[in-house]
Write a protein that holds these residues in place. Structure first.
Motif, short mmCIF file in Angstrom:
data_model
loop_
_atom_site.label_atom_id
_atom_site.label_comp_id
_atom_site.label_asym_id
_atom_site.label_seq_id
_atom_site.Cartn_x
_atom_site.Cartn_y
_atom_site.Cartn_z
N ALA A 166 12.59 25.21 63.45
CA ALA A 166 12.15 25.92 62.02
C ALA A 166 13.00 26.94 61.86
N GLY A 167 13.38 28.08 62.83
CA GLY A 167 14.07 29.14 62.36
C GLY A 167 15.53 28.68 62.15
N SER A 187 15.54 27.96 58.11
CA SER A 187 14.73 29.19 57.35
C SER A 187 15.54 29.91 56.37
N LYS A 188 16.84 29.68 56.23
CA LYS A 188 17.76 30.36 55.26
C LYS A 188 18.02 29.16 54.27
N VAL A 239 11.27 23.25 57.84
CA VAL A 239 10.47 24.51 58.09
C VAL A 239 9.13 24.36 57.99
N ALA A 248 7.76 29.21 59.76
CA ALA A 248 8.85 30.26 59.87
C ALA A 248 8.95 30.82 58.31
N MET A 281 10.86 32.25 55.06
CA MET A 281 12.09 31.77 54.63
C MET A 281 12.95 32.67 54.07
N ASN A 306 5.43 30.58 52.31
CA ASN A 306 6.13 31.49 53.21
C ASN A 306 7.67 31.80 52.94
#
Length: 168
Positions: free
Chosen positions: A51-52, A55-56, A76, A80, A82, A112
């Motif tokens: 997921a990391g 996350s962007k 994600v 995580a 975001m 999130n």
């Protein structure tokens, strides 16, 4: 092992991100992530489940970019926090403005999202997304393409943004 492969992926994404200027950083990172998922099924499984890595999220004022953003968000899920950047330029079509795209991409709300940067390009953006709770949001930046764009709501996020510390 998968853990080692994931560390290599994380290093690669960080390296690409650091070597690019702010305005050009997101597409190369997105390209690297997409390429990693195409090498083989083992690499795909490791990358998609991390997921990391996803996350962007960066979204420009195009439907293709919006589809990619939705895919990142799906990967994600809620695993995580975001960072979201949505950018639109002057537009006569409100559906391509960053606020409208945000409402479309995050139809379930901003559960999130930790950091959000919006470049608003339409004179009357759809601000409905700012009425939904954003409990994890710590930083919000909204930039208008021209002066006079965008009026911030009186009670953003329905009063549910307890972690919001920065508002620009």
């Amino acid at each position: 092992p998968a853990e080692t492969l994931l560390q290599v992926f994380e290093y690669l994404v960080e390296d690409v991100s650091e070597r690019c200027y702010f305005g050009d950083r997101y597409w190369p990172v997105t390209r690297v992530l997409l390429d990693l998922t195409q090498v083989c099924s083992a690499w795909r499984a490791v990358a998609v489940n991390a997921a990391g890595l996803w996350s962007k999220v960066y979204c420009k004022d195009t439907r293709g970019s919006q589809s990619l953003a939705k895919e990142f968000i799906r990967r994600v899920s809620s695993r995580a926090p975001m960072e979201i950047t949505m950018e639109s330029h002057r537009t006569r079509q409100p559906e391509f403005d960053s606020m409208s795209m945000l409402a479309d991409v995050f139809s379930d709300g901003l559960r999130n999202v930790k950091t959000m940067v919006l470049r608003v390009g339409h004179p009357n953006p759809n601000t409905a997304i700012l009425d939904k709770p954003a409990k994890r949001l710590e930083s919000l930046t909204i930039v208008g393409v021209d002066e006079g764009f965008f009026t911030f709501p009186d009670l953003p996020f329905a009063g549910h943004s307890p972690n919001l510390r920065r508002l620009d």
